[in-house]
Design a protein around this motif. Structure first.
Motif, PDB file in Angstrom:
ATOM      1  N   GLU A 131     -76.800  19.956  32.745  1.00  0.00           N
ATOM      2  CA  GLU A 131     -77.393  18.647  33.028  1.00  0.00           C
ATOM      3  C   GLU A 131     -76.988  17.611  31.983  1.00  0.00           C
ATOM      4  OE1 GLU A 131     -81.766  16.504  33.306  1.00  0.00           O
ATOM      5  OE2 GLU A 131     -81.647  18.675  33.590  1.00  0.00           O
ATOM      6  N   ASP A 134     -73.347  16.631  32.391  1.00  0.00           N
ATOM      7  CA  ASP A 134     -73.132  15.751  33.541  1.00  0.00           C
ATOM      8  C   ASP A 134     -73.713  14.361  33.310  1.00  0.00           C
ATOM      9  OD1 ASP A 134     -71.733  17.719  34.823  1.00  0.00           O
ATOM     10  OD2 ASP A 134     -73.417  18.423  36.023  1.00  0.00           O
ATOM     11  N   ILE A 148     -77.891  17.162  38.321  1.00  0.00           N
ATOM     12  CA  ILE A 148     -79.008  17.895  38.913  1.00  0.00           C
ATOM     13  C   ILE A 148     -80.077  18.116  37.856  1.00  0.00           C
ATOM     14  CG2 ILE A 148     -79.718  20.054  40.022  1.00  0.00           C
ATOM     15  CD1 ILE A 148     -77.902  18.277  41.751  1.00  0.00           C
ATOM     16  N   TYR A 168     -77.434  25.818  39.467  1.00  0.00           N
ATOM     17  CA  TYR A 168     -77.111  24.417  39.226  1.00  0.00           C
ATOM     18  C   TYR A 168     -75.911  23.994  40.066  1.00  0.00           C
ATOM     19  CZ  TYR A 168     -76.221  20.074  36.676  1.00  0.00           C
ATOM     20  OH  TYR A 168     -76.032  18.749  36.351  1.00  0.00           O
ATOM     21  N   GLN A 172     -75.600  21.126  42.986  1.00  0.00           N
ATOM     22  CA  GLN A 172     -74.648  20.036  42.791  1.00  0.00           C
ATOM     23  C   GLN A 172     -73.678  19.932  43.964  1.00  0.00           C
ATOM     24  OE1 GLN A 172     -71.616  20.250  39.537  1.00  0.00           O
ATOM     25  NE2 GLN A 172     -72.766  18.500  38.724  1.00  0.00           N
ATOM     26  N   HIS A 190     -79.066   9.524  41.583  1.00  0.00           N
ATOM     27  CA  HIS A 190     -79.766  10.372  40.612  1.00  0.00           C
ATOM     28  C   HIS A 190     -80.961   9.642  40.010  1.00  0.00           C
ATOM     29  CE1 HIS A 190     -80.152  11.884  36.320  1.00  0.00           C
ATOM     30  NE2 HIS A 190     -80.600  12.869  37.057  1.00  0.00           N
TER      31      HIS A 190
END
Length: 227
Positions: A131, A134, A148, A168, A172, A190
């Motif tokens: 996470e 990303d 995510i 995950y 995704q 998001h």
């Protein structure tokens, strides 16, 4: 790509955007602050992270050289509001050490890598998981990858949009395989999911009757019927 799932995901996005409007993520003055914020926000509310960032700025610590030089215990005290501050101080130190050793603090050189290689390198740094990596790829490097988090998992689960596996990467893939790889879309989507998860689709006592996704949500329908 599933055309029906693509349309459903875009419908959800459109409803959330109509309900909440643009979220203007990620809050932060430049890519370096975004990265430090992404590390500090692990398991913490943004209000507490914002206080920690303000403390770093007040002590002139929000830059790589200063963060490497400061004692780790002192750094932990400065970011105390972010929760798990001792562990996070070590993680921040690990990132700035990597940036100095491999890039001579040239953040543009790191963030200029292609998406896959940048993500893999970030994951190799102590304390940076999927996470957080990303978050950095999307919000600091402005490259298209879908983040995510717990809010996204909860909302998808209640909407009965389930991945092939509870991982995950599988969550995704729902977005990466069915939506255009658009930085602005992934950024806003998001952020909207997080807003919805914190205000409406809460873990405990969700306000389903007020939800803009109610007619799409089997969980919400059951909750409303049981009231």
């Amino acid at each position: 790509m599933s055309e029906s799932l693509r349309k459903r995901l875009l419908d959800i996005y459109g409803r959330l955007y109509s309900r909440y409007g643009p979220q203007y993520w990620w809050p932060g003055d430049g890519a370096f602050e975004v990265i430090i914020g992404a590390i500090l926000t692990q398991a913490a509310s943004w209000d507490n992270v914002d206080k920690a960032l303000a403390n770093l700025k007040a002590k002139w610590l929000l830059e790589p050289v200063a963060l490497r030089a400061v004692d780790q215990d002192e750094l932990a005290n400065v970011i105390r509001t972010s929760i798990y501050f001792n562990a996070k101080a070590q993680k921040v130190k690990a990132f700035v050490q990597h940036l100095g050793e491999h890039y001579n603090d040239d953040l543009r050189a790191l963030l200029g890598k292609d998406t896959h290689n940048l993500r893999q390198e970030l994951l190799s740094i102590y304390g940076i998981g999927n996470e957080t990596a990303d978050d950095i790829v999307l919000y600091a490097a402005h490259k298209p990858i879908f983040v995510i988090d717990a809010y996204t998992r909860r909302i998808l689960g209640r909407l009965s949009i389930n991945p092939t596996r509870d991982t995950y990467d599988s969550y995704q893939a729902i977005f990466m395989e069915n939506l255009s790889h658009d930085v602005s879309l992934f950024n806003e989507y998001h952020a909207l999911l997080d807003r919805h998860g914190s205000e409406t689709c809460r873990k405990v006592k969700p306000t389903c009757a007020e939800c803009c996704l109610l007619d799409l949500c089997p969980t919400g329908a059951r909750n409303v019927m049981s009231v």
